[in-house]
Design a protein around this motif. Structure first.
Motif, PDB file in Angstrom:
ATOM      1  N   ARG A 523       0.838  -1.207   0.000  1.00  0.00           N
ATOM      2  CA  ARG A 523       0.000   0.000   0.000  1.00  0.00           C
ATOM      3  C   ARG A 523       0.875   1.260   0.000  1.00  0.00           C
ATOM      4  O   ARG A 523       0.485   2.298  -0.537  1.00  0.00           O
ATOM      5  CB  ARG A 523      -0.916  -0.012   1.225  1.00  0.00           C
ATOM      6  CG  ARG A 523      -2.079  -1.004   1.108  1.00  0.00           C
ATOM      7  CD  ARG A 523      -2.827  -1.175   2.427  1.00  0.00           C
ATOM      8  NE  ARG A 523      -3.352   0.097   2.906  1.00  0.00           N
ATOM      9  CZ  ARG A 523      -4.512   0.632   2.509  1.00  0.00           C
ATOM     10  NH1 ARG A 523      -5.241  -0.004   1.619  1.00  0.00           N
ATOM     11  NH2 ARG A 523      -4.923   1.779   2.996  1.00  0.00           N
ATOM     12  N   SER A 529      -4.205   3.598  -3.397  1.00  0.00           N
ATOM     13  CA  SER A 529      -4.239   3.040  -2.047  1.00  0.00           C
ATOM     14  C   SER A 529      -5.550   2.325  -1.733  1.00  0.00           C
ATOM     15  O   SER A 529      -5.634   1.556  -0.781  1.00  0.00           O
ATOM     16  CB  SER A 529      -4.012   4.151  -1.014  1.00  0.00           C
ATOM     17  OG  SER A 529      -5.012   5.149  -1.162  1.00  0.00           O
ATOM     18  N   ASP A 530      -6.620   2.574  -2.526  1.00  0.00           N
ATOM     19  CA  ASP A 530      -7.906   1.940  -2.254  1.00  0.00           C
ATOM     20  C   ASP A 530      -8.084   0.629  -3.015  1.00  0.00           C
ATOM     21  O   ASP A 530      -9.103  -0.024  -2.909  1.00  0.00           O
ATOM     22  CB  ASP A 530      -9.055   2.899  -2.614  1.00  0.00           C
ATOM     23  CG  ASP A 530      -8.993   3.294  -4.094  1.00  0.00           C
ATOM     24  OD1 ASP A 530     -10.025   3.691  -4.640  1.00  0.00           O
ATOM     25  OD2 ASP A 530      -7.909   3.196  -4.694  1.00  0.00           O
ATOM     26  N   HIS A 533      -6.738  -3.733   0.280  1.00  0.00           N
ATOM     27  CA  HIS A 533      -6.780  -3.431   1.708  1.00  0.00           C
ATOM     28  C   HIS A 533      -5.950  -4.418   2.523  1.00  0.00           C
ATOM     29  O   HIS A 533      -5.393  -4.074   3.564  1.00  0.00           O
ATOM     30  CB  HIS A 533      -8.236  -3.460   2.199  1.00  0.00           C
ATOM     31  CG  HIS A 533      -8.390  -3.180   3.668  1.00  0.00           C
ATOM     32  ND1 HIS A 533      -8.109  -1.941   4.211  1.00  0.00           N
ATOM     33  CD2 HIS A 533      -8.760  -3.984   4.703  1.00  0.00           C
ATOM     34  CE1 HIS A 533      -8.327  -1.993   5.519  1.00  0.00           C
ATOM     35  NE2 HIS A 533      -8.713  -3.215   5.837  1.00  0.00           N
ATOM     36  N   ASP A 548     -10.047  -6.417  -1.018  1.00  0.00           N
ATOM     37  CA  ASP A 548     -10.333  -5.000  -0.956  1.00  0.00           C
ATOM     38  C   ASP A 548     -10.877  -4.622   0.421  1.00  0.00           C
ATOM     39  O   ASP A 548     -10.898  -5.429   1.358  1.00  0.00           O
ATOM     40  CB  ASP A 548     -11.315  -4.598  -2.069  1.00  0.00           C
ATOM     41  CG  ASP A 548     -12.654  -5.329  -1.956  1.00  0.00           C
ATOM     42  OD1 ASP A 548     -13.377  -5.369  -2.947  1.00  0.00           O
ATOM     43  OD2 ASP A 548     -12.956  -5.874  -0.853  1.00  0.00           O
ATOM     44  N   LEU A 549     -11.351  -3.373   0.525  1.00  0.00           N
ATOM     45  CA  LEU A 549     -11.810  -2.861   1.811  1.00  0.00           C
ATOM     46  C   LEU A 549     -13.021  -3.619   2.334  1.00  0.00           C
ATOM     47  O   LEU A 549     -13.232  -3.713   3.551  1.00  0.00           O
ATOM     48  CB  LEU A 549     -12.150  -1.361   1.656  1.00  0.00           C
ATOM     49  CG  LEU A 549     -12.393  -0.578   2.941  1.00  0.00           C
ATOM     50  CD1 LEU A 549     -11.141  -0.592   3.819  1.00  0.00           C
ATOM     51  CD2 LEU A 549     -12.793   0.859   2.622  1.00  0.00           C
TER      52      LEU A 549
END
Length: 661
Positions: A523, A529-530, A533, A548-549
């Protein structure tokens, strides 16, 4: 640990004695992590990496150009081509590390001649006062394993090809897996398990009676034979795989030759002849259509100006005829008008004016009726001539032009097909090329079949070995254990089970820490950055999975080639950080296929932070003018060197305090 100095003497392309100061300390107070060495491809960058590895590990070094060479042949290969046979080839690597809470310096010296004595180099370890430490030289392999173990050295001394391979594969290559196991300490538990098994087997032999010992030895002998055969087949498979690669290369060369010498065209000759026949038929059809046009009104296009003149003349005569007919009627009407005027008793001067006006108009009408009349065309003829000029002839000319264009196109295609046919191989050459290609294909088929047979035999041996081991365990359980339950055998089994649990828990704990480090590094390097995660690591294969997030998997194919390389670098960086060792990092061809954005992240974020000492070996297209200026502005570079290669002498010279720009 810090590399202080590297000295090359008659090593590879480096002729004479050349010294490279690798100390990141600029002066007593200031230091910068990066040592930048620039050189073109083939200029000696990889040789520097090999020199560092060779200095540290000697015969165990995993050098790029060694391949399957013996150590003696490899050392001979490393001697500079212009070196006098009596002169030494020499590598010196000075480094500093902390020992008993104090900094100490050592200098590793390896030297040899073109024909090394006993096939080895002469190793010397000098301390800070240049005194030879013979005792340390005798145990050097064990000593360096405590500082920078060979198993994890590829996490600190790596190149762009290693990063590329790691980025493109779903699971890390074997060399990285071994480094991970060494880093996580898993090989210690595995080695202890193997040692315990050896100890248990010894105790089993000691406890077994003569008959049982014979049976036990027979099973063990069978197991050894199976393992030996497995190793032999495995080596054979490796040779067969290399042979398969060679014959596949030979097949490709035969195919290229088949195409370049006209074999493919010769094979397609019948198709080309058919195409030529079709084009000739189409051309003849176009010519027939043009002949039919020439038999119709098309020839009139040759006298089109005369037809237009005739049409205009006919119209003019037609208008004259109309005017002449109208003139007679108007004269009669004028006479009646004059008679009427006389009857009305109009003044004489006004009558004169009317007479003059009528005479003037009659003169103008007379001029319109005068002219030569020789065509004498009627209305129907003029109408037909108009249709020919403005309709039939225009359509025929356009049709003829279209046919002519089509004919030209067909003739050009016929010429192109004839040229292809002319380049085709003769029947004798074609047959020779086909035979060569078929022979190469046959060799490939045989090589693949041999590989498949070897793989199948390996699989069968795996089953046989597993069954033999099971028989050994069963025999021991049903005989020796039943007769004698010695504490060592029982305890060893418990210890092995405990080791298995310990290894699993150790792996999970270490991998959890590694996942956090790799995620943080990735990251940090990634400008999006998104996108990711969390990075998860498989406990068996050590392959990476991205989430991912929202906890949803992110397929690797969504990553660009540059992002995959950043992930590989983050993986190596995270492993280095988890190791807890303060070791130098050396990177050969560091930027690979990265775009400008990812290069910027690597330049600004990774290189200055990868370690307290970062040795970069780069071409001018990787760390270019913009990148090196960024590093200089950030005061990240301690020293710069340019490896200048002379292609005429095939020698490289190290130029200090200089880069490409």
């Amino acid at each position: 640990m810090i590399f202080i100095e590297l000295v090359l003497q008659n090593f590879g392309p480096y002729c004479g004695r050349q010294i490279i100061n690798l100390n990141p300390k600029i002066d007593a107070k200031n230091s910068s992590p990066i040592i930048l060495l620039g050189g073109m491809n083939g200029g000696g960058k990889t040789t520097l990496m090999d020199a560092i590895r060779l200095a540290l590990y000697g015969q165990r070094a995993q050098c790029s150009t060694r391949g399957n060479l013996s150590y003696n042949d490899f050392l001979t290969q490393c001697v500079n081509s212009q070196t006098d046979p009596t002169e030494d080839t020499r590598i010196e690597l000075a480094f500093e590390h902390i020992e008993n809470d104090k900094p100490v310096q050592y200098r590793i010296v390896r030297r040899w001649t073109i024909n090394p004595k006993d096939g080895k180099d002469q190793l010397g370890i000098l301390d800070a006062n240049e005194w030879l430490d013979t005792a340390l030289a005798n145990i050097w392999d064990e000593y360096i394993e405590n500082l920078l173990p060979l198993g994890i050295s590829n996490l600190f001394l790596f190149d762009g090809e290693q990063v590329k391979e790691l980025a493109e594969q779903e699971s890390p290559p074997l060399i990285v897996v071994d480094a991970i196991r060494g880093l996580l300490g898993l090989e210690l538990a595995e080695r202890l398990g193997v040692d315990l098994e050896i100890l248990v087997n010894r105790k089993r032999k000691e406890l077994a009676d003569t008959k049982e010992l014979a049976v036990l030895e027979e099973i063990e002998q069978t197991l050894n034979l199976q393992q030996d055969e497995y190793q032999e087949i495995e080596n054979k498979l490796k040779a067969l795989t290399e042979n398969l690669e060679d014959v596949e290369k030979k097949q490709q060369e035969a195919l290229n030759k088949f195409i370049s010498e006209g074999g493919k065209i010769a094979g397609d000759r019948s198709q080309l002849e058919k195409q030529k026949h079709e084009r000739n038929a189409e051309s003849e059809s176009a010519r027939l259509a043009m002949r039919e046009l020439a038999a119709d009104v098309l020839p009139l296009a040759l006298i089109e100006p005369l037809l237009n003149a005739a049409y205009l003349q006919g119209e003019k005569e037609f208008r004259h005829q109309q005017a002449k007919t109208a003139q007679d009627l108007i004269l009669q009407r004028d006479q009646r008008l004059i008679d009427l005027i006389h009857q009305l008793a109009i003044a004489d001067d006004q009558v004169d004016q009317i007479h003059k006006f009528i005479d003037h108009e009659n003169q103008s009408l007379e001029q319109d009726t005068t002219g030569e009349t020789w065509l004498l065309a009627d209305t129907e003829t003029l109408h037909q001539l108009d249709n020919v000029i403005h309709h039939y002839l225009l359509y025929t000319k356009k049709t003829a032009q279209d046919k002519l264009t089509l004919l030209q196109t067909q003739e050009e295609e016929i010429i192109a097909i004839e040229r292809q046919i002319q380049t085709a191989a003769s029947p004798e050459d074609y047959q020779r090329l086909v035979d060569e290609l078929q022979e190469a294909q046959k060799e490939v088929g045989e090589a693949k079949a041999n590989c498949e047979i070897a793989k199948r035999r390996l699989y069968e041996l795996e089953i046989e070995i597993r069954n033999t081991k099971k028989s050994l365990e069963t025999y021991t359980d049903t005989n020796i254990k039943r007769q004698n339950k010695e504490h060592i055998i029982i305890s060893a089994a418990k210890v092995q089970e405990t080791l298995k649990i310990f290894r699993e828990k150790l792996t999970l704990r270490k991998l959890n820490k590694l996942e956090v480090e790799v995620t943080e590094c990735f990251r940090y390097l990634l400008h999006k950055s998104d996108l990711v995660h969390r990075v998860a690591i498989d406990t068996n294969t050590f392959s990476l999975s991205l989430y991912d997030l929202n906890g949803q998997p992110v397929p690797k194919h969504r990553l660009s080639a540059g992002e995959k390389q950043l992930l590989a670098i983050a993986f190596l960086w995270g492993l280095a950080r988890v190791s807890g060792r303060r070791l130098p990092v050396a990177i050969d061809t560091p930027l690979g296929r990265l775009d400008s954005s990812h290069r910027g992240n690597l330049i600004e974020r990774y290189f200055p932070s990868a370690s307290h000492q970062v040795i970069l070996l780069s071409t001018d297209t990787e760390i270019g003018k913009k990148e090196v200026e960024t590093l200089r502005e950030n005061e990240a570079i301690a020293r710069e060197y340019l490896l200048k290669y002379d292609s005429s002498t095939r020698q490289t010279t190290v130029i200090e305090n200089q880069y490409f720009w």
